[in-house]
Scaffold this motif. Structure first.
Motif, mmCIF file in Angstrom:
data_model
loop_
_atom_site.group_PDB
_atom_site.id
_atom_site.type_symbol
_atom_site.label_atom_id
_atom_site.label_comp_id
_atom_site.label_asym_id
_atom_site.label_seq_id
_atom_site.Cartn_x
_atom_site.Cartn_y
_atom_site.Cartn_z
ATOM 1 N N ASP A 198 36.236 49.301 46.396
ATOM 2 C CA ASP A 198 37.361 50.149 46.790
ATOM 3 C C ASP A 198 36.872 51.476 47.368
ATOM 4 O O ASP A 198 37.403 51.970 48.369
ATOM 5 N N ASP A 252 40.406 47.041 59.110
ATOM 6 C CA ASP A 252 41.303 46.877 57.969
ATOM 7 C C ASP A 252 40.420 46.823 56.720
ATOM 8 O O ASP A 252 39.444 46.056 56.688
ATOM 9 N N GLU A 306 41.167 45.692 53.811
ATOM 10 C CA GLU A 306 41.542 44.649 52.857
ATOM 11 C C GLU A 306 40.417 43.645 52.560
ATOM 12 O O GLU A 306 40.293 43.195 51.416
ATOM 13 N N ARG A 332 38.553 45.014 49.645
ATOM 14 C CA ARG A 332 39.333 45.058 48.407
ATOM 15 C C ARG A 332 39.516 43.648 47.834
ATOM 16 O O ARG A 332 39.430 43.442 46.618
ATOM 17 N N ILE A 333 39.757 42.677 48.706
ATOM 18 C CA ILE A 333 39.875 41.280 48.252
ATOM 19 C C ILE A 333 38.562 40.820 47.630
ATOM 20 O O ILE A 333 38.545 40.216 46.547
#
Length: 199
Positions: free
Chosen positions: A97, A180, A182, A185-186
């Motif tokens: 993160d 992005d 994400e 984070r994923i």
């Protein structure tokens, strides 16, 4: 007032540090082939003579020193971030993160500090490849230490550490391409589940 010997030594260290930090940043963004000695000198506010004074072996010697500098900086950051949470299943996603936040803040420019140079010098510069490989190994060692201190035995800790660093590299590239955060984070969330399975 005349400078003392210590002052002159401090100035020299400051110039060398500027050259090293500038080279590290440019290699991260542009790679080895895309980064020239003149650009490094200009952006470091140093003379070309200063660059060759500190790095008489030229571009390759400077690149090796810059990669080692980036390796140490990233390993230190990784260890500090992992230390924030006691449980590695919480620490690893927190690291992902934090890196996602940093990558977004850099407008997707500041990914892995050595990947660009490592990929483009593959098969052409064994010495640069060696220091790039050592960087990945040192990052794996930082994760391995965290896993071992939490009670995960070898060889599981060693393989998990390699998985974390390898996943981080791939997720960073995906995040940069997609612009992005994400993917990072994923990846962090899934690694948390994987690590928790070994506790």
């Amino acid at each position: 007032m005349q400078k003392t010997q210590d002052d002159r030594a401090g100035d020299a260290r400051g110039t060398r540090d500027r050259i090293l930090e500038t080279a590290a940043r440019l290699l991260q963004h542009q790679g080895y082939e895309g980064t020239g000695i003149k650009q490094i000198a200009r952006e470091a506010r140093a003379t070309l003579g200063s660059v060759y004074h500190f790095f008489p072996g030229g571009k390759q010697e400077l690149a090796i020193a810059a990669i080692q500098h980036s390796d140490r900086e990233f390993a230190d950051m990784l260890r500090a971030a992992l230390a924030v949470k006691e449980d590695p299943a919480e620490a690893v996603p927190a690291v992902f993160d934090a890196l996602a936040d940093a990558l977004r803040a850099s407008d997707w420019a500041d990914g892995c500090p050595v990947t660009t140079t490592a990929l483009e010098t593959s098969g052409t510069s064994p010495e640069i490849q060696r220091v790039c490989a050592a960087a990945f190994q040192s990052w794996q060692a930082a994760v391995h230490d965290k896993l071992r201190t939490s009670g995960i035995p070898d060889p599981d800790a060693r393989e998990l550490a390699a998985t974390v660093v390898n996943t981080l590299g791939g997720a960073e590239v995906s995040a940069q391409v997609l612009r992005d955060d994400e993917p990072l984070r994923i990846a962090g969330r899934h690694l948390a589940r994987l690590i928790a399975g070994y506790r």
